[in-house]
Scaffold this motif. Structure first.
Motif, PDB file in Angstrom:
ATOM      1  N   ILE A   1     -10.421  45.641 -28.882  1.00 45.84           N
ATOM      2  CA  ILE A   1     -11.490  45.735 -29.892  1.00 45.84           C
ATOM      3  C   ILE A   1     -12.725  46.402 -29.301  1.00 45.84           C
ATOM      4  CG2 ILE A   1     -13.054  44.385 -31.346  1.00 45.84           C
ATOM      5  CD1 ILE A   1     -10.845  42.310 -31.655  1.00 45.84           C
ATOM      6  N   SER A   2     -13.060  46.068 -28.043  1.00 49.04           N
ATOM      7  CA  SER A   2     -14.238  46.668 -27.396  1.00 49.04           C
ATOM      8  C   SER A   2     -14.053  48.179 -27.254  1.00 49.04           C
ATOM      9  CB  SER A   2     -14.457  46.025 -26.028  1.00 49.04           C
ATOM     10  OG  SER A   2     -14.685  44.642 -26.149  1.00 49.04           O
ATOM     11  N   SER A   3     -12.841  48.578 -26.856  1.00 43.57           N
ATOM     12  CA  SER A   3     -12.569  50.018 -26.724  1.00 43.57           C
ATOM     13  C   SER A   3     -12.677  50.723 -28.076  1.00 43.57           C
ATOM     14  CB  SER A   3     -11.175  50.233 -26.123  1.00 43.57           C
ATOM     15  OG  SER A   3     -11.056  49.593 -24.871  1.00 43.57           O
ATOM     16  N   ALA A   4     -12.178  50.065 -29.123  1.00 44.36           N
ATOM     17  CA  ALA A   4     -12.263  50.644 -30.469  1.00 44.36           C
ATOM     18  C   ALA A   4     -13.707  50.777 -30.922  1.00 44.36           C
ATOM     19  CB  ALA A   4     -11.463  49.783 -31.449  1.00 44.36           C
ATOM     20  N   LEU A   5     -14.546  49.792 -30.618  1.00 43.82           N
ATOM     21  CA  LEU A   5     -15.966  49.847 -30.976  1.00 43.82           C
ATOM     22  C   LEU A   5     -16.664  51.011 -30.270  1.00 43.82           C
ATOM     23  CD1 LEU A   5     -16.953  46.061 -30.982  1.00 43.82           C
ATOM     24  CD2 LEU A   5     -17.250  47.636 -32.901  1.00 43.82           C
ATOM     25  N   ILE A   6     -16.340  51.187 -28.982  1.00 40.79           N
ATOM     26  CA  ILE A   6     -16.968  52.273 -28.213  1.00 40.79           C
ATOM     27  C   ILE A   6     -16.592  53.627 -28.810  1.00 40.79           C
ATOM     28  CG2 ILE A   6     -17.029  53.394 -25.956  1.00 40.79           C
ATOM     29  CD1 ILE A   6     -16.577  50.600 -24.735  1.00 40.79           C
ATOM     30  N   ILE A   7     -15.329  53.802 -29.135  1.00 39.20           N
ATOM     31  CA  ILE A   7     -14.873  55.079 -29.719  1.00 39.20           C
ATOM     32  C   ILE A   7     -15.478  55.271 -31.103  1.00 39.20           C
ATOM     33  CG2 ILE A   7     -12.840  56.322 -30.542  1.00 39.20           C
ATOM     34  CD1 ILE A   7     -11.264  54.970 -28.280  1.00 39.20           C
ATOM     35  N   ASN A   8     -15.631  54.163 -31.857  1.00 33.41           N
ATOM     36  CA  ASN A   8     -16.173  54.262 -33.220  1.00 33.41           C
ATOM     37  C   ASN A   8     -17.598  54.793 -33.245  1.00 33.41           C
ATOM     38  OD1 ASN A   8     -15.956  53.606 -36.162  1.00 33.41           O
ATOM     39  ND2 ASN A   8     -17.594  52.165 -35.650  1.00 33.41           N
ATOM     40  N   VAL A   9     -18.389  54.495 -32.190  1.00 30.95           N
ATOM     41  CA  VAL A   9     -19.782  54.979 -32.131  1.00 30.95           C
ATOM     42  C   VAL A   9     -19.882  56.180 -31.203  1.00 30.95           C
ATOM     43  CG1 VAL A   9     -20.781  52.747 -32.710  1.00 30.95           C
ATOM     44  CG2 VAL A   9     -20.337  53.307 -30.300  1.00 30.95           C
ATOM     45  N   ASN A  10     -18.781  56.900 -31.041  1.00 35.59           N
ATOM     46  CA  ASN A  10     -18.769  58.144 -30.251  1.00 35.59           C
ATOM     47  C   ASN A  10     -19.164  57.911 -28.785  1.00 35.59           C
ATOM     48  OD1 ASN A  10     -18.112  59.415 -32.664  1.00 35.59           O
ATOM     49  ND2 ASN A  10     -20.230  59.993 -33.101  1.00 35.59           N
ATOM     50  N   THR A  11     -18.710  56.767 -28.216  1.00 44.29           N
ATOM     51  CA  THR A  11     -18.973  56.359 -26.818  1.00 44.29           C
ATOM     52  C   THR A  11     -20.461  56.312 -26.501  1.00 44.29           C
ATOM     53  OG1 THR A  11     -18.886  58.582 -25.858  1.00 44.29           O
ATOM     54  CG2 THR A  11     -16.779  57.404 -26.105  1.00 44.29           C
ATOM     55  N   ALA A  12     -21.274  56.094 -27.542  1.00 41.20           N
ATOM     56  CA  ALA A  12     -22.731  56.037 -27.324  1.00 41.20           C
ATOM     57  C   ALA A  12     -23.155  54.740 -26.648  1.00 41.20           C
ATOM     58  CB  ALA A  12     -23.457  56.207 -28.653  1.00 41.20           C
ATOM     59  N   TYR A  13     -22.300  53.721 -26.690  1.00 46.29           N
ATOM     60  CA  TYR A  13     -22.637  52.444 -26.046  1.00 46.29           C
ATOM     61  C   TYR A  13     -21.365  51.847 -25.450  1.00 46.29           C
ATOM     62  CZ  TYR A  13     -24.469  47.770 -25.284  1.00 46.29           C
ATOM     63  OH  TYR A  13     -24.861  46.596 -24.707  1.00 46.29           O
ATOM     64  N   LYS A  14     -21.335  51.709 -24.123  1.00 45.25           N
ATOM     65  CA  LYS A  14     -20.138  51.194 -23.422  1.00 45.25           C
ATOM     66  C   LYS A  14     -20.381  49.853 -22.718  1.00 45.25           C
ATOM     67  CE  LYS A  14     -19.583  54.861 -20.852  1.00 45.25           C
ATOM     68  NZ  LYS A  14     -18.973  55.803 -19.882  1.00 45.25           N
ATOM     69  N   SER A  15     -21.612  49.363 -22.750  1.00 40.94           N
ATOM     70  CA  SER A  15     -21.929  48.132 -21.996  1.00 40.94           C
ATOM     71  C   SER A  15     -21.255  46.890 -22.563  1.00 40.94           C
ATOM     72  CB  SER A  15     -23.443  47.914 -21.965  1.00 40.94           C
ATOM     73  OG  SER A  15     -24.069  48.944 -21.224  1.00 40.94           O
ATOM     74  N   ILE A  16     -20.641  47.017 -23.752  1.00 39.19           N
ATOM     75  CA  ILE A  16     -19.926  45.869 -24.299  1.00 39.19           C
ATOM     76  C   ILE A  16     -18.751  45.472 -23.401  1.00 39.19           C
ATOM     77  CG2 ILE A  16     -18.349  47.210 -25.735  1.00 39.19           C
ATOM     78  CD1 ILE A  16     -18.715  45.011 -27.883  1.00 39.19           C
ATOM     79  N   LEU A  17     -18.269  46.443 -22.604  1.00 40.00           N
ATOM     80  CA  LEU A  17     -17.183  46.129 -21.664  1.00 40.00           C
ATOM     81  C   LEU A  17     -17.642  45.155 -20.575  1.00 40.00           C
ATOM     82  CD1 LEU A  17     -15.481  49.633 -21.263  1.00 40.00           C
ATOM     83  CD2 LEU A  17     -14.564  47.626 -22.433  1.00 40.00           C
ATOM     84  N   LEU A  18     -18.946  45.126 -20.307  1.00 40.53           N
ATOM     85  CA  LEU A  18     -19.465  44.151 -19.338  1.00 40.53           C
ATOM     86  C   LEU A  18     -19.274  42.730 -19.861  1.00 40.53           C
ATOM     87  CD1 LEU A  18     -22.777  45.956 -18.267  1.00 40.53           C
ATOM     88  CD2 LEU A  18     -20.538  46.014 -17.146  1.00 40.53           C
ATOM     89  N   LEU A  19     -19.424  42.561 -21.173  1.00 42.90           N
ATOM     90  CA  LEU A  19     -19.168  41.252 -21.789  1.00 42.90           C
ATOM     91  C   LEU A  19     -17.706  40.852 -21.603  1.00 42.90           C
ATOM     92  CD1 LEU A  19     -19.799  38.821 -23.591  1.00 42.90           C
ATOM     93  CD2 LEU A  19     -19.453  40.319 -25.585  1.00 42.90           C
ATOM     94  N   VAL A  20     -16.812  41.834 -21.739  1.00 44.69           N
ATOM     95  CA  VAL A  20     -15.388  41.551 -21.555  1.00 44.69           C
ATOM     96  C   VAL A  20     -15.120  41.095 -20.117  1.00 44.69           C
ATOM     97  CG1 VAL A  20     -13.051  42.459 -21.751  1.00 44.69           C
ATOM     98  CG2 VAL A  20     -14.830  43.244 -23.321  1.00 44.69           C
TER      99      VAL A  20
END
Length: 440
Positions: A99-118
């Protein structure tokens, strides 16, 4: 002081909130920037600079909220339904990565720090070290691999800066600043969260080592205690064997000595009567035979640690009267017994009865065998809470030594809290025994 688990959970919840807020902010930037492009008829200029056609703003907004909702549902289920299931936790972490990877791709990789939460969730939820390492490697590959230039061409992505350039300078700086602040807060919370998790792991490891040390010390102390207990058991066994040998020796001494003394005295009487009165001699021999049988029964009972046969069949005072009667019957001695009938009501224990019986056996036997007494007087009285027994004979008593019989008689009485005294008097040898008793 240990790490508070609630503090880690609070920081993680803050990390979830900040990442969700930042993801929504980036989505809204794309949404409103696209709307302004369409409204201001600047699409041709935008396409020229961006080099790609942006996807539908409504789809971007829809997928952002849909994926965030799925992300939060996955976290809820893992924490409340599958908390103790390691296999379910691994599956949940895999879903979180997807889901985190899908979110990053959905916003054109403009925000990747959500992977830190993972990564933080992997540290918190998973217990197996190898699985943790595998997940971290996977997440780092995704973090590095999701690069804008790598995905921009095949997926026709538009960089965030192109969307920001649509806004006025002031708005652009404000939006970029908000994104940077939120991203910085998320990264800071991640570092603090990981620090606390590592600190907790170190403290748990230290505590475990301390518990292992205590367990080793306790094990060593237990071994020492077991060794001491074994030694004590061995000593106790030897002491018990010694006491048992002494008891048997004392019992046999009392029974055999008393019986043989009575038999010897009876045979002396037979020797004197055989030429005078044969009938009385026969009667005397019959009594001697009965005394010998009683002695044999007592010996058997002593070995089996039972009461003397007389005490098995009679009350203590009746058994004492039988001792006196038998001695008078089989010998030419004069044995008297004096006690108040109220003494029969005394609550004597089994041990006291045996001790009193043996005292009278030993004393009368000694009077006949060693003192050659002709008269023996036995008196029993109650002094306060003590039963006092006095045996006086008129035998030879110039001096005496406390031999085996007298020694064990004293020990038997002292074990019951009483006293035994021996003395030579002008009247003869005197035995005085005192036993503590209590009235009903």
């Amino acid at each position: 002081m240990g790490t508070n688990p609630n503090l880690i959970n609070k920081i993680r919840n803050g990390l979830i909130a900040v990442n969700s807020l930042c993801m929504v902010l980036v989505t809204l930037i794309i949404f409103f920037a696209t709307a302004q492009i369409l409204n201001s008829l600047t699409a041709i200029d935008f396409l020229t600079h961006a080099g790609a056609v942006p996807k539908s703003r409504y789809l971007t907004l829809f997928f952002t909220f849909l994926l965030l909702i799925l992300f939060l549902i996955n976290l809820y289920l893992r924490e409340n339904r599958f908390q103790k299931n390691e296999y379910a936790a691994v599956i949940s972490c895999m879903i979180e990565v997807f889901i985190s990877s899908a979110l990053i791709i959905n916003v054109n990789t403009a925000y990747k720090s959500i992977l830190l939460l993972v990564i933080a969730d992997v540290f918190i939820c998973l217990k197996n070290i190898r699985i943790k390492i595998a997940f971290i490697i996977l997440i780092m590959i995704i973090y590095i691999g999701i690069d804008f230039e790598f995905f921009s061409e095949p997926m026709k992505m538009v960089p965030l800066n192109e969307y920001l350039n649509i806004f006025t300078r002031q708005t652009r700086y404000l939006l970029a600043g908000c994104k940077s602040i939120l991203q910085g807060v998320a990264e800071t919370l991640f570092v603090v969260c990981i620090f606390l998790i590592v600190q907790r792991e170190v403290l748990q490891k230290t505590r475990l080592e301390e518990l292992n040390d205590q367990l080793r010390k306790s094990s060593e102390e237990l071994k020492i205690a077991n060794s001491q207990l074994s030694e004590y058991a061995a000593r106790s066994e030897k002491i018990a064997e010694t006491r048992e040998r002494n008891r048997i020796a004392m019992e046999i001494h009392d029974t055999i000595g008393h019986s043989l003394t009575g038999i010897a005295a009876g045979l002396e009487a037979c020797n004197a009567l055989i030429d005078i009165d044969k009938e009385r001699t026969k009667e005397q021999i019959r009594r001697i035979s009965e005394a010998a049988r009683k002695g044999l029964v007592d010996v058997r009972n002593s070995v089996e640690r039972l009461k003397p046969d007389e005490l098995e069949r009679y009350y203590i005072f009746d058994a004492i009267e039988n001792i006196v009667g038998d001695l008078n019957a089989v010998s030419s001695r004069n044995v008297t017994l004096d006690y108040a009938s109220s003494l029969r009501e005394l609550p004597l224990s089994a041990e006291q009865e045996v001790a009193l019986y043996r005292v009278l056996q030993e004393s009368t036997t000694n009077a006949v065998r060693h003192g050659n007494a002709r008269n023996i007087a036995i008196r029993m009285i109650l002094e306060e809470s003590n039963l006092v027994v006095t045996i006086i004979d008129d035998g030879n008593c110039s001096s005496f030594e406390e031999g085996f019989g007298l020694t064990h008689m004293r020990e038997r009485i002292e074990l019951l809290g009483g006293t035994a005294e021996y003395a030579c008097t002008s009247e003869g040898f005197r035995v005085r025994v005192s036993l503590p008793v209590y009235r009903r």
